[in-house]
Design an enzyme around this catalytic site. Sequence first.
Site, PDB file in Angstrom:
ATOM      1  N   CYS A  19      25.575  45.526  44.576  1.00 25.79           N
ATOM      2  CA  CYS A  19      26.035  44.211  44.146  1.00 25.79           C
ATOM      3  C   CYS A  19      25.133  43.133  44.749  1.00 25.79           C
ATOM      4  O   CYS A  19      24.846  43.158  45.954  1.00 25.79           O
ATOM      5  CB  CYS A  19      27.475  43.988  44.576  1.00 25.79           C
ATOM      6  SG  CYS A  19      28.134  42.379  44.059  1.00 25.79           S
ATOM      7  N   CYS A  78      31.891  43.250  52.475  1.00 22.74           N
ATOM      8  CA  CYS A  78      31.821  44.247  51.401  1.00 22.74           C
ATOM      9  C   CYS A  78      30.729  45.293  51.610  1.00 22.74           C
ATOM     10  O   CYS A  78      29.534  44.952  51.669  1.00 22.74           O
ATOM     11  CB  CYS A  78      31.620  43.555  50.061  1.00 22.74           C
ATOM     12  SG  CYS A  78      31.717  44.707  48.679  1.00 22.74           S
ATOM     13  N   CYS A 116      43.619  49.793  37.174  1.00 22.42           N
ATOM     14  CA  CYS A 116      42.673  48.710  37.436  1.00 22.42           C
ATOM     15  C   CYS A 116      41.259  49.281  37.537  1.00 22.42           C
ATOM     16  O   CYS A 116      41.047  50.319  38.166  1.00 22.42           O
ATOM     17  CB  CYS A 116      43.026  48.003  38.740  1.00 22.42           C
ATOM     18  SG  CYS A 116      44.738  47.438  38.826  1.00 22.42           S
ATOM     19  N   ARG A 176      51.089  42.043  46.740  1.00 14.10           N
ATOM     20  CA  ARG A 176      50.607  43.419  46.875  1.00 14.10           C
ATOM     21  C   ARG A 176      50.017  43.687  48.249  1.00 14.10           C
ATOM     22  O   ARG A 176      49.153  42.954  48.731  1.00 14.10           O
ATOM     23  CB  ARG A 176      49.549  43.719  45.810  1.00 14.10           C
ATOM     24  CG  ARG A 176      48.944  45.122  45.945  1.00 14.10           C
ATOM     25  CD  ARG A 176      47.925  45.436  44.877  1.00 14.10           C
ATOM     26  NE  ARG A 176      48.564  45.449  43.577  1.00 14.10           N
ATOM     27  CZ  ARG A 176      48.086  44.823  42.502  1.00 14.10           C
ATOM     28  NH1 ARG A 176      46.979  44.117  42.599  1.00 14.10           N
ATOM     29  NH2 ARG A 176      48.708  44.905  41.356  1.00 14.10           N
TER      30      ARG A 176
END
Length: 350
Positions: free
Chosen positions: A53, A60, A97, A260
Amino acid sequence: MEVRHNWTVAEVQVLMDKPFMDLIFDAQLVHRKYQQTNHVQVSTLLSIKTGACPEDCKYCPQSAHYRTDVDRERLMEVESVLDAAKKAKNSGSTRFCMGAAWKNPKERDMPYLLDMIKGVKEMGLETCMTLGMITSEQAGELSEAGLDYYNHNLDTSPEFYGSIITTRTYQDRLDTLSHVRDAGMKICSGGIIGMGESDSDRAGLFVELANLPQHPESVPVNMLVKVKGTPLEDAEDVDPFDFIRLIAVARIMMPESAVRLSAGRESMNEQMQALCFMAGANSVFYGCKLLTTPNPDEDSDMQLFKKLGVNSQQVAQKPDVVQEHELLDRVAERVASRPEKDDLFYEASV
């Protein structure tokens, strides 16, 4: 407690400073007024394109800016994604998802993404995607294909944001959420706790979410998973009681939203998770992986749900013999469908 869109950071800090028991009690009252009790919605997240990415998000492991153990993988084939969705449904998930490590999807990828959405919808599952920033045109295409939810987290407060990410702006994120809402899709948006932010930053994150014109239908609250090779690998641990408080604050501020428990749940013991459910959490990601980080497996979650009486209404009226046979069948299916070491199927989240 009424639904509001005019919260201030000062008000939220007053909530956060309440005695713990009082805060949890208040949150549970709100939860019982607006949400189904003793019920936790279950989702599964699949990484459909992993690593490389271009964003520099410091938390991340999929960022190309950092050296981690995450392998780079191309966009998965549609059939492989649909096979994963079938496994997720058999494991008890109601929403599937799909996450791709992109700054934004390219036009050449859109036809494959649309086929994935249509195929998952045909199975009777709700659909969600997280693909980075999207344009209004792309949002329209995703919506037309049947996408129910789009995930795009704000991550933290506007003030602290620049300390974590420099390759996209906070306004970029808000613009994507606006495109999603305008296209008629539901929003999944939350943040990450434990990146070195202050209490004021945590309050600021929830103010941004709660003051949107319409609250996100789903609010994932992540506890940082520290990954070797990322700039935050040595970040200070989050105090469990502080995290539970934030779940309660999210429930009070966004009473109609699903809150969540997302990344970081692997490090939470059963008692901490139970207190989070008491504070108003009513959604989890199911399965052994959250994109590229660990998550409790389905059997552990089923055992915890049974102890808490969560989701018991789904089987409460079935005779013992029928229930026993169904459970044995489900366990056998789960064992057969568990991913192998080199499998591309990762069950779970952002």
